[in-house]
Design a protein around this motif. Structure first.
Motif, PDB file in Angstrom:
ATOM      1  N   HIS A 243      -4.159  59.032 -29.543  1.00  0.00           N
ATOM      2  CA  HIS A 243      -2.754  59.416 -29.449  1.00  0.00           C
ATOM      3  C   HIS A 243      -2.341  59.737 -28.013  1.00  0.00           C
ATOM      4  CE1 HIS A 243      -3.090  59.757 -33.847  1.00  0.00           C
ATOM      5  NE2 HIS A 243      -1.831  59.364 -33.782  1.00  0.00           N
TER       6      HIS A 243
ATOM      7  N   HIS B 115      -6.268  52.220 -32.362  1.00  0.00           N
ATOM      8  CA  HIS B 115      -5.897  52.431 -33.762  1.00  0.00           C
ATOM      9  C   HIS B 115      -6.516  51.373 -34.675  1.00  0.00           C
ATOM     10  CE1 HIS B 115      -3.311  55.808 -32.968  1.00  0.00           C
ATOM     11  NE2 HIS B 115      -2.766  55.135 -31.970  1.00  0.00           N
TER      12      HIS B 115
ATOM     13  N   ASP C  89      -9.168  60.799 -32.359  1.00  0.00           N
ATOM     14  CA  ASP C  89      -7.748  60.755 -32.694  1.00  0.00           C
ATOM     15  C   ASP C  89      -6.895  61.278 -31.545  1.00  0.00           C
ATOM     16  OD1 ASP C  89      -5.747  60.143 -34.700  1.00  0.00           O
ATOM     17  OD2 ASP C  89      -5.405  62.308 -34.797  1.00  0.00           O
TER      18      ASP C  89
END
Length: 172
Positions: A95, A73, A91
């Motif tokens: 995640h 991140h 992404d």
């Protein structure tokens, strides 16, 4: 205590987060980049502090996954990896790693509660062979009582022995 060589991976990703923090400071990205990277770096130190103070020995991959998830991140925002690499895939990977880390920490938290607070988290033997009253599903066994969650409808009234909703002694 023997050396866990996987810890060097955790230290490496902590260093990368620290370097992202310095890079954001040098480039003048103070509001979003520097302070978020600083918070992420400090968050990677929390498991070390907890493990040291409470004398808990976590496996090396716990520290590694925490540092890796926070680096994904941090680098995605400061280094622009969200735009540089194909955004949906970066992404999703970020995640996936973060979700795995949170699930692992939750699992370790339950083990910690079970071990250090002497909670009885063992499952009942088998719920398939237990007698249940009409309209209920056995949920928790405590002693010789079985707690039920009732679905009461006018078409299927409960038998007389099962009208008490809480702690019905259906087990003998």
């Amino acid at each position: 205590m023997e050396t866990q060589y996987g810890m060097y991976l955790a230290y490496f990703f902590q260093t990368l987060i620290g370097l992202n923090c310095i890079y954001a400071f040098v480039t003048g990205n103070l509001a979003g980049g520097f302070f978020s990277a600083l918070i992420m770096f400090l968050a990677t130190l929390v498991p070390f502090i907890i493990a040291h103070r409470m004398n808990i020995h976590f496996p090396w991959f716990v520290f590694f996954l925490i540092a890796l998830a926070l680096w994904f991140h941090t680098a995605g925002y400061i280094q622009g990896y969200y735009e540089m690499f194909y955004p949906p895939y970066y992404d999703k990977i970020a995640h996936l790693v973060s979700g795995t880390t949170v699930a692992l920490l939750g699992f370790l938290g339950v083990i910690f509660l079970d071990r250090y607070w002497n909670m009885n988290l063992t499952a009942p033997p088998s719920l398939s062979g237990l007698p249940s009253c009409s309209g209920g599903w056995p949920l928790v066994r405590s002693g010789r009582y079985m707690n039920f969650w009732w679905t009461i409808s006018s078409a299927d009234p409960l038998p007389a022995q099962c009208r008490t909703v809480w702690k019905t002694p259906c087990l003998t």
